[in-house]
Scaffold this motif. Sequence first.
Motif, mmCIF file in Angstrom:
data_model
loop_
_atom_site.group_PDB
_atom_site.id
_atom_site.type_symbol
_atom_site.label_atom_id
_atom_site.label_comp_id
_atom_site.label_asym_id
_atom_site.label_seq_id
_atom_site.Cartn_x
_atom_site.Cartn_y
_atom_site.Cartn_z
ATOM 1 N N ASP A 138 37.045 42.495 30.692
ATOM 2 C CA ASP A 138 36.443 41.162 30.221
ATOM 3 C C ASP A 138 37.366 40.137 30.698
ATOM 4 N N SER A 139 37.625 40.353 32.123
ATOM 5 C CA SER A 139 38.532 39.465 32.764
ATOM 6 C C SER A 139 37.500 38.803 33.926
ATOM 7 N N HIS A 140 38.178 37.644 34.540
ATOM 8 C CA HIS A 140 37.460 36.813 35.649
ATOM 9 C C HIS A 140 38.424 36.481 36.637
ATOM 10 N N LEU A 141 38.182 37.169 37.579
ATOM 11 C CA LEU A 141 39.296 37.014 38.983
ATOM 12 C C LEU A 141 38.607 36.319 39.972
ATOM 13 N N THR A 142 39.099 35.402 40.443
ATOM 14 C CA THR A 142 38.834 34.517 41.650
ATOM 15 C C THR A 142 39.993 34.557 42.939
ATOM 16 N N GLY A 143 39.452 34.924 44.044
ATOM 17 C CA GLY A 143 40.295 34.827 45.086
ATOM 18 C C GLY A 143 40.436 33.732 46.133
ATOM 19 N N ASP A 144 40.968 33.651 47.185
ATOM 20 C CA ASP A 144 41.066 32.765 48.014
ATOM 21 C C ASP A 144 39.960 32.828 49.209
ATOM 22 N N SER A 145 38.732 32.178 49.133
ATOM 23 C CA SER A 145 37.730 32.609 50.063
ATOM 24 C C SER A 145 38.047 31.907 51.410
ATOM 25 N N LEU A 146 39.175 31.021 51.435
ATOM 26 C CA LEU A 146 39.403 30.738 52.843
ATOM 27 C C LEU A 146 40.379 31.437 53.779
ATOM 28 N N ASN A 147 40.808 32.558 53.145
ATOM 29 C CA ASN A 147 41.795 33.691 53.518
ATOM 30 C C ASN A 147 40.879 34.740 54.359
ATOM 31 N N ASN A 148 40.844 34.692 55.707
ATOM 32 C CA ASN A 148 40.161 35.613 56.473
ATOM 33 C C ASN A 148 40.572 37.060 56.492
ATOM 34 N N ARG A 149 41.712 37.305 55.904
ATOM 35 C CA ARG A 149 42.508 38.490 55.805
ATOM 36 C C ARG A 149 43.307 38.560 54.341
ATOM 37 N N SER A 150 42.072 38.579 53.453
ATOM 38 C CA SER A 150 42.481 38.856 52.116
ATOM 39 C C SER A 150 42.912 39.980 51.529
ATOM 40 N N PHE A 151 43.846 40.079 50.723
ATOM 41 C CA PHE A 151 44.290 41.277 50.206
ATOM 42 C C PHE A 151 43.133 41.626 48.859
ATOM 43 N N PRO A 152 43.072 42.748 48.359
ATOM 44 C CA PRO A 152 42.138 42.982 47.304
ATOM 45 C C PRO A 152 42.422 42.419 45.948
ATOM 46 N N ALA A 153 41.441 42.068 45.084
ATOM 47 C CA ALA A 153 41.629 41.780 43.619
ATOM 48 C C ALA A 153 42.401 42.762 42.853
ATOM 49 N N VAL A 154 42.190 44.048 42.882
ATOM 50 C CA VAL A 154 42.528 44.990 42.158
ATOM 51 C C VAL A 154 42.961 46.305 43.003
ATOM 52 N N LEU A 155 44.425 46.461 43.161
ATOM 53 C CA LEU A 155 44.643 47.587 43.848
ATOM 54 C C LEU A 155 45.416 48.534 43.224
ATOM 55 N N TRP A 156 44.637 49.741 43.067
ATOM 56 C CA TRP A 156 45.306 50.759 42.448
ATOM 57 C C TRP A 156 46.143 51.754 43.419
ATOM 58 N N TYR A 157 47.191 52.036 43.525
ATOM 59 C CA TYR A 157 47.745 53.167 44.289
ATOM 60 C C TYR A 157 48.252 54.336 43.662
ATOM 61 N N SER A 158 47.740 55.382 43.735
ATOM 62 C CA SER A 158 48.201 56.642 43.070
ATOM 63 C C SER A 158 48.239 56.439 41.702
ATOM 64 N N CYS A 159 47.221 55.837 41.031
ATOM 65 C CA CYS A 159 46.992 55.488 39.346
ATOM 66 C C CYS A 159 45.961 56.750 38.866
ATOM 67 N N THR A 160 46.290 56.950 37.620
ATOM 68 C CA THR A 160 45.430 57.776 36.856
ATOM 69 C C THR A 160 44.893 57.079 35.977
ATOM 70 N N ALA A 161 43.547 57.587 35.306
ATOM 71 C CA ALA A 161 43.105 57.322 34.014
ATOM 72 C C ALA A 161 43.286 55.787 33.817
ATOM 73 N N SER A 162 42.792 55.023 34.857
ATOM 74 C CA SER A 162 42.682 53.705 34.815
ATOM 75 C C SER A 162 41.140 53.126 34.905
ATOM 76 N N ARG A 163 41.254 51.831 34.618
ATOM 77 C CA ARG A 163 39.685 51.325 34.530
ATOM 78 C C ARG A 163 39.448 49.797 34.697
ATOM 79 N N VAL A 164 38.517 49.513 35.462
ATOM 80 C CA VAL A 164 38.146 47.965 35.255
ATOM 81 C C VAL A 164 36.760 47.878 34.730
ATOM 82 N N THR A 165 36.724 47.272 33.465
ATOM 83 C CA THR A 165 35.394 47.122 32.978
ATOM 84 C C THR A 165 35.000 45.607 32.460
ATOM 85 N N GLY A 166 33.632 45.311 32.613
ATOM 86 C CA GLY A 166 33.260 44.392 32.169
ATOM 87 C C GLY A 166 33.775 42.941 32.626
ATOM 88 N N SER A 167 34.179 42.841 33.846
ATOM 89 C CA SER A 167 34.886 41.840 34.835
ATOM 90 C C SER A 167 33.961 41.225 35.811
#
Length: 502
Positions: A138-167
């Motif tokens: 239930d989150s609201h994430l807004t990035g930088d629309s002017l960055n033409n080489r943006s990093f991701p909003a959510v970066l999971w690396y070698s994570c387990t049993a994790s989730r993004v829901t309702g956002s």
Amino acid sequence: MVLACNGGGADRQAENEVADAGRRINVKDYGALGDGKTDDSRFIQAALDSASVGDTVYLPKGTYLVRTIRLVPNVHLVSDGLLKQPKELSAHFAIEKQHSDAPLFRAHRISNVYLSFRAETANEAIYASQCSNITIADSHLTGDSLNNRSFPAVLWYSCTASRVTGSTITRYGSARESPKTYHPGTAVRVLSGQGITISGNRIHHNGENGIFIHDSGDVEIDGNSIHHNGMSGIQIAFNTAERVTNYRITNNRLEHNAADALDINNRAHGRVVAIHALVAGNYSNGNGFVKGESTPDGSGIGTLIGISGVTLSGNRAFGNNRPALYIEGCGEITANRNVTDGAFELVGQWERIRMEGNSFQTLRLLANANGQLLDIRHSRIGSIMLPNAIRIDSLDLIENEINSGPVNVNMEGHLKFEGNRLRSGHEAGALLLVKTKSASLLGNHILNAKNAAITVRKTALNVRIDSNFVTSGGTWIHDFQPPNIKINNNRVQEHAKMDGQQ
């Protein structure tokens, strides 16, 4: 298929109960102002560091300027206020450096954290590595629309049993301006993960993919609205191919993404990998365009390359740029009850492809097609395009409605053409058998308004034409005396007479 986690309502309720189990710690008690001017990073960090297992750090309404917050294991964070990173933190994504030095939230080797927040970030909203049971809900994430080489909003690396829901996740990276180029900026990027759920989210207007999954298994992607992203809605890629297994991609809306609705690509490994995936109940529309111009991509149901063990069921796809279903160099693929105005296209080698109850515009094979089995039943097909000199050990077309001939069969292999309804108004006829090892034409209704309905060349071996109902504008069959042909019990009617009776 067994999955490590589930993104349903029951789980979300349980997560909320966990978040409410301990103390509620107000960041304003630790000096945070939320005035949009003061750097509140150290105050929020102090609140998190003071918490005990099960506590929830709470940010009331306001705007909190934040640089980077380090998450604490077993401590949750809920915000009614807006977390905002200063623009000067903005860095550039590169293949050599796929995470920034200043994400909004940083998590490393921790577990059991629930986050619900609003944020405007210069880099990642969260970068989590080697973590387990991390939830963004239930989150609201807004990035930088002017960055033409943006990093991701959510970066999971070698994570387990994790989730993004309702956002909602939007504006990570610049909008794509050209069919030939795109800009990095992905909503959810999962690398080497296990047991990942992405469900019920609104993912739109990001520079690259909506969801990018790499070298990960036990993944559920369900009920998301993914639209207007600069590459594919969902892309799945491989490194250690055996890890990419157990996928449920269901009930998503994939619209107006500049590349494919769904792209599962294992071309680089040079061998087929069984991924045990269900792709079902998805809807796609208008993928494969930038400002009305076609890109090189844009499949509606999916692009499948170098994989096996995939079932596609009950998907709908309309108005997409490329074939609705593109299959290249695959093993066993099953496609049932899909509906599209696009084509099903087969490329290269495959093992066993079964299709039943589908409705699609064109079945198209490319000249290098080489398959063990292609079995199509009970489907509505606009036309069938089979190039010369292909190889299909067994081509079974059973009880289909084919609305536009001719069907030209010139292949190495065996044909069963049984119980079909085939209509054609082409000068070349309705069904042409040029080359086969054997062919069974049994119980079909074949209508051709012009010339012969059926033509059989000498190179078509072991042909049986039995119990068909044929309506033709000319001689019903051109028989060029192939060896071992058997013609029995067919009913023939002239097309002109039939029209007069109607």
